[in-house]
Design a protein around this motif. Sequence first.
Motif, PDB file in Angstrom:
ATOM      1  N   PRO A  47       0.805  -1.225   0.000  1.00 16.48           N
ATOM      2  CA  PRO A  47       0.000   0.000   0.000  1.00 16.48           C
ATOM      3  C   PRO A  47       0.834   1.269   0.000  1.00 16.48           C
ATOM      4  O   PRO A  47       0.379   2.309  -0.455  1.00 16.48           O
ATOM      5  CB  PRO A  47      -0.826  -0.115   1.281  1.00 16.48           C
ATOM      6  CG  PRO A  47      -0.130  -1.105   2.115  1.00 16.48           C
ATOM      7  CD  PRO A  47       0.598  -2.018   1.202  1.00 16.48           C
ATOM      8  N   ASN A  48       2.066   1.189   0.520  1.00 11.08           N
ATOM      9  CA  ASN A  48       2.885   2.405   0.584  1.00 11.08           C
ATOM     10  C   ASN A  48       3.802   2.564  -0.633  1.00 11.08           C
ATOM     11  O   ASN A  48       4.681   3.397  -0.629  1.00 11.08           O
ATOM     12  CB  ASN A  48       3.707   2.421   1.867  1.00 11.08           C
ATOM     13  CG  ASN A  48       4.573   1.201   1.993  1.00 11.08           C
ATOM     14  OD1 ASN A  48       4.461   0.285   1.192  1.00 11.08           O
ATOM     15  ND2 ASN A  48       5.430   1.168   2.980  1.00 11.08           N
ATOM     16  N   GLU A 106       0.725   5.233 -13.686  1.00 11.90           N
ATOM     17  CA  GLU A 106       1.071   3.844 -13.398  1.00 11.90           C
ATOM     18  C   GLU A 106      -0.043   3.236 -12.554  1.00 11.90           C
ATOM     19  O   GLU A 106      -0.739   3.938 -11.848  1.00 11.90           O
ATOM     20  CB  GLU A 106       2.387   3.754 -12.622  1.00 11.90           C
ATOM     21  CG  GLU A 106       3.589   4.277 -13.354  1.00 11.90           C
ATOM     22  CD  GLU A 106       4.797   4.325 -12.450  1.00 11.90           C
ATOM     23  OE1 GLU A 106       5.213   3.280 -11.979  1.00 11.90           O
ATOM     24  OE2 GLU A 106       5.291   5.432 -12.195  1.00 11.90           O
ATOM     25  N   ASN A 107      -0.097   1.899 -12.610  1.00 12.76           N
ATOM     26  CA  ASN A 107      -1.173   1.204 -11.933  1.00 12.76           C
ATOM     27  C   ASN A 107      -0.584   0.001 -11.203  1.00 12.76           C
ATOM     28  O   ASN A 107       0.459  -0.498 -11.589  1.00 12.76           O
ATOM     29  CB  ASN A 107      -2.158   0.735 -13.015  1.00 12.76           C
ATOM     30  CG  ASN A 107      -3.523   0.576 -12.468  1.00 12.76           C
ATOM     31  OD1 ASN A 107      -3.673   0.352 -11.276  1.00 12.76           O
ATOM     32  ND2 ASN A 107      -4.506   0.700 -13.322  1.00 12.76           N
ATOM     33  N   ARG A 108      -1.290  -0.467 -10.194  1.00 13.12           N
ATOM     34  CA  ARG A 108      -0.797  -1.638  -9.468  1.00 13.12           C
ATOM     35  C   ARG A 108      -0.752  -2.872 -10.374  1.00 13.12           C
ATOM     36  O   ARG A 108       0.182  -3.662 -10.317  1.00 13.12           O
ATOM     37  CB  ARG A 108      -1.731  -1.886  -8.277  1.00 13.12           C
ATOM     38  CG  ARG A 108      -1.166  -2.778  -7.247  1.00 13.12           C
ATOM     39  CD  ARG A 108      -1.950  -2.702  -5.984  1.00 13.12           C
ATOM     40  NE  ARG A 108      -3.315  -3.164  -6.148  1.00 13.12           N
ATOM     41  CZ  ARG A 108      -4.123  -3.446  -5.136  1.00 13.12           C
ATOM     42  NH1 ARG A 108      -3.699  -3.284  -3.910  1.00 13.12           N
ATOM     43  NH2 ARG A 108      -5.341  -3.861  -5.326  1.00 13.12           N
ATOM     44  N   LEU A 162      -9.941  -9.558  -7.303  1.00 14.01           N
ATOM     45  CA  LEU A 162      -9.437  -9.152  -5.981  1.00 14.01           C
ATOM     46  C   LEU A 162      -8.621  -7.863  -6.087  1.00 14.01           C
ATOM     47  O   LEU A 162      -8.722  -6.960  -5.247  1.00 14.01           O
ATOM     48  CB  LEU A 162      -8.557 -10.277  -5.436  1.00 14.01           C
ATOM     49  CG  LEU A 162      -8.540 -10.511  -3.940  1.00 14.01           C
ATOM     50  CD1 LEU A 162      -9.938 -10.728  -3.406  1.00 14.01           C
ATOM     51  CD2 LEU A 162      -7.688 -11.723  -3.630  1.00 14.01           C
ATOM     52  N   GLU A 163      -7.821  -7.785  -7.167  1.00  7.76           N
ATOM     53  CA  GLU A 163      -7.019  -6.575  -7.389  1.00  7.76           C
ATOM     54  C   GLU A 163      -7.925  -5.375  -7.586  1.00  7.76           C
ATOM     55  O   GLU A 163      -7.695  -4.307  -7.039  1.00  7.76           O
ATOM     56  CB  GLU A 163      -6.133  -6.801  -8.619  1.00  7.76           C
ATOM     57  CG  GLU A 163      -5.002  -5.816  -8.776  1.00  7.76           C
ATOM     58  CD  GLU A 163      -5.416  -4.510  -9.420  1.00  7.76           C
ATOM     59  OE1 GLU A 163      -4.852  -3.474  -9.056  1.00  7.76           O
ATOM     60  OE2 GLU A 163      -6.334  -4.504 -10.266  1.00  7.76           O
ATOM     61  N   TYR A 223      -9.430  -0.017  -1.321  1.00  5.80           N
ATOM     62  CA  TYR A 223      -9.109  -0.171   0.105  1.00  5.80           C
ATOM     63  C   TYR A 223      -7.613  -0.165   0.365  1.00  5.80           C
ATOM     64  O   TYR A 223      -7.185  -0.405   1.483  1.00  5.80           O
ATOM     65  CB  TYR A 223      -9.750  -1.456   0.647  1.00  5.80           C
ATOM     66  CG  TYR A 223     -11.244  -1.377   0.605  1.00  5.80           C
ATOM     67  CD1 TYR A 223     -11.939  -0.836   1.662  1.00  5.80           C
ATOM     68  CD2 TYR A 223     -11.945  -1.795  -0.512  1.00  5.80           C
ATOM     69  CE1 TYR A 223     -13.311  -0.726   1.612  1.00  5.80           C
ATOM     70  CE2 TYR A 223     -13.319  -1.689  -0.583  1.00  5.80           C
ATOM     71  CZ  TYR A 223     -13.993  -1.152   0.487  1.00  5.80           C
ATOM     72  OH  TYR A 223     -15.354  -1.034   0.429  1.00  5.80           O
ATOM     73  N   GLN A 224      -6.817   0.062  -0.684  1.00 12.21           N
ATOM     74  CA  GLN A 224      -5.363   0.193  -0.539  1.00 12.21           C
ATOM     75  C   GLN A 224      -4.737  -0.991   0.183  1.00 12.21           C
ATOM     76  O   GLN A 224      -3.990  -0.833   1.126  1.00 12.21           O
ATOM     77  CB  GLN A 224      -5.026   1.477   0.218  1.00 12.21           C
ATOM     78  CG  GLN A 224      -5.311   2.726  -0.563  1.00 12.21           C
ATOM     79  CD  GLN A 224      -4.273   2.965  -1.633  1.00 12.21           C
ATOM     80  OE1 GLN A 224      -3.090   3.055  -1.345  1.00 12.21           O
ATOM     81  NE2 GLN A 224      -4.700   3.054  -2.854  1.00 12.21           N
ATOM     82  N   VAL A 225      -5.104  -2.218  -0.248  1.00 13.68           N
ATOM     83  CA  VAL A 225      -4.517  -3.402   0.410  1.00 13.68           C
ATOM     84  C   VAL A 225      -3.087  -3.559  -0.043  1.00 13.68           C
ATOM     85  O   VAL A 225      -2.837  -3.496  -1.215  1.00 13.68           O
ATOM     86  CB  VAL A 225      -5.338  -4.657   0.091  1.00 13.68           C
ATOM     87  CG1 VAL A 225      -4.649  -5.889   0.601  1.00 13.68           C
ATOM     88  CG2 VAL A 225      -6.682  -4.525   0.741  1.00 13.68           C
TER      89      VAL A 225
END
Lengths: 274, 243
Positions: free
Chosen positions: A109-110, A117-119, A265-266, A272-274
């Motif tokens: 999350p940090n 950019e994306n997770r 899930l992503e 929720y910034q998991v």
Amino acid sequence: MMKNPAIVRDVVHFGGKIRRWLRVIAALLRKEEEVRREAPVLSILELIEPLFLIASLMVFRFTFERSGSPMAFVAPLGGSILLYYATGFIPKYFFISISFKRISQAVAPNRRRFPVENRLDDLIVHLIFRLIDYTILAFLVLGTMYLCGMKEAFPHDFKPIVPALAAIAALGFGWGLLNQVLRRAIWFWYFVSIALNRAMLLMSGCLFLPDLLSPEIRWWISWNPEMHAIALFRTAFYPQYPRLLLDTSYMAYCAIFALLFGLALERVTRRYQV
Amino acid sequence: MIILEQVTMNVAVHTRGATVYSKTRPVLSNVSLAIPSNRRIALFSAFESDKSIFNSLLCGLTAPRVGRVVKTVNVSFPVGYGGSFRPDLPVRKNVEHLARLYDLDSKDFAHFIGEVGRFGPAFNRPYSEMSAITQARFARIIGLSLPFDVYQLNDRCVVACKDKRDVLHQLFDERFQNAGMIISTANIKLALEYCNMALAMSEGELRLYDDVQEAFDSLRDATRTVRRRERRYLRRRTQQAPT
């Protein structure tokens, strides 16, 4: 106080979005490649673990053989136990590297990134680089064996390798994301995941031939989709590999489910910034 | 135009130095608002963290818990934000990566930043070897050099851009003439000098004002309460600290 102006809808064409996404992926790939060029030792060190494991197993085996112990290992299939371990541990470590090692950094999350950019982009880049790494590792290990005179090290059929690796990548992606989410939600899940990882190493059939085990154990092991993927990978090297347990449709269903579940899930945890 | 559609965003509450994730405080609760993109807007809030969360929401660094943010313009990340600069990569490579992300010519953009910033040989050394002050200046130059329709700044950045000898002043001046701005600040003098509209955030509400002074006055009581609470908390911590 000022009145709100009329709402104007954002109009961005689908083609434009795809182009932007491809541009970001290309930029991230280039950056990762530059990072590796700056510090090549780190990326090599990551690949040493499976080699070290195979080498230590071989040392054990020779030690037992020399002492005349009845525990001396024999290859469950084919003439070479080294090839049997290599064809098991390379896909197994490919799964581990996708699901456990860097995925936590990619979805932390940090983690700081620019808005474009994306997770998910990070995860895709991570997946591509792991695939390249392990393809090179497989070429090096199996190529060296082939050059040393082990003709079995050259696959007799390349077709099963691609679906096996694709299934492992999908399973690793889903399993890794699930672990990250559960780790944030349940404080002891970190320890559970490590124990499960070790159990899965034994249950995926890297060390033995699952078809030769007792029916009860075989029934339990057959639920592990990773075992099917490794068995499929091995059929490329062993034409006589027993296919009693191998169920490719079960493996494919599990891989598709893991991929869709991981992507969902992503998407869900993004807010929720998991 | 930046449109917030029923946006709700909460933040975890910090109690006695620890973050309590189960307790949350609303930053925005069910806010629907359209923010013009061609104006210079001051952003006021009693909490500093609310302002940075709002900035992250606008540029897309954070997704809202409920609702969505629709943008018809390009909104910058907060100017001075380091983003994903890799400390082990040379500064030039980091700039080239950023240019590729934003579809600019990477060589040209790196050349421009190197020339304008006058970083000298440090430009070809790893980013981690730059001093913290140079890193901050570098991040501000990068933020103002990228082409956006709306720039998000804070008051420290605006003050840093006031120095007429620095290139930052020229970059800021050019953007000030041609682009929209959202300046998060608690300084009314600075807001009156640079802004012609204001946003006031308080207890989950977000209001847009034409008059900057009116927006600041609407938050005066809330700001005083928060400051008083912070002072009381700090005093209690000082009393509890072991001697």
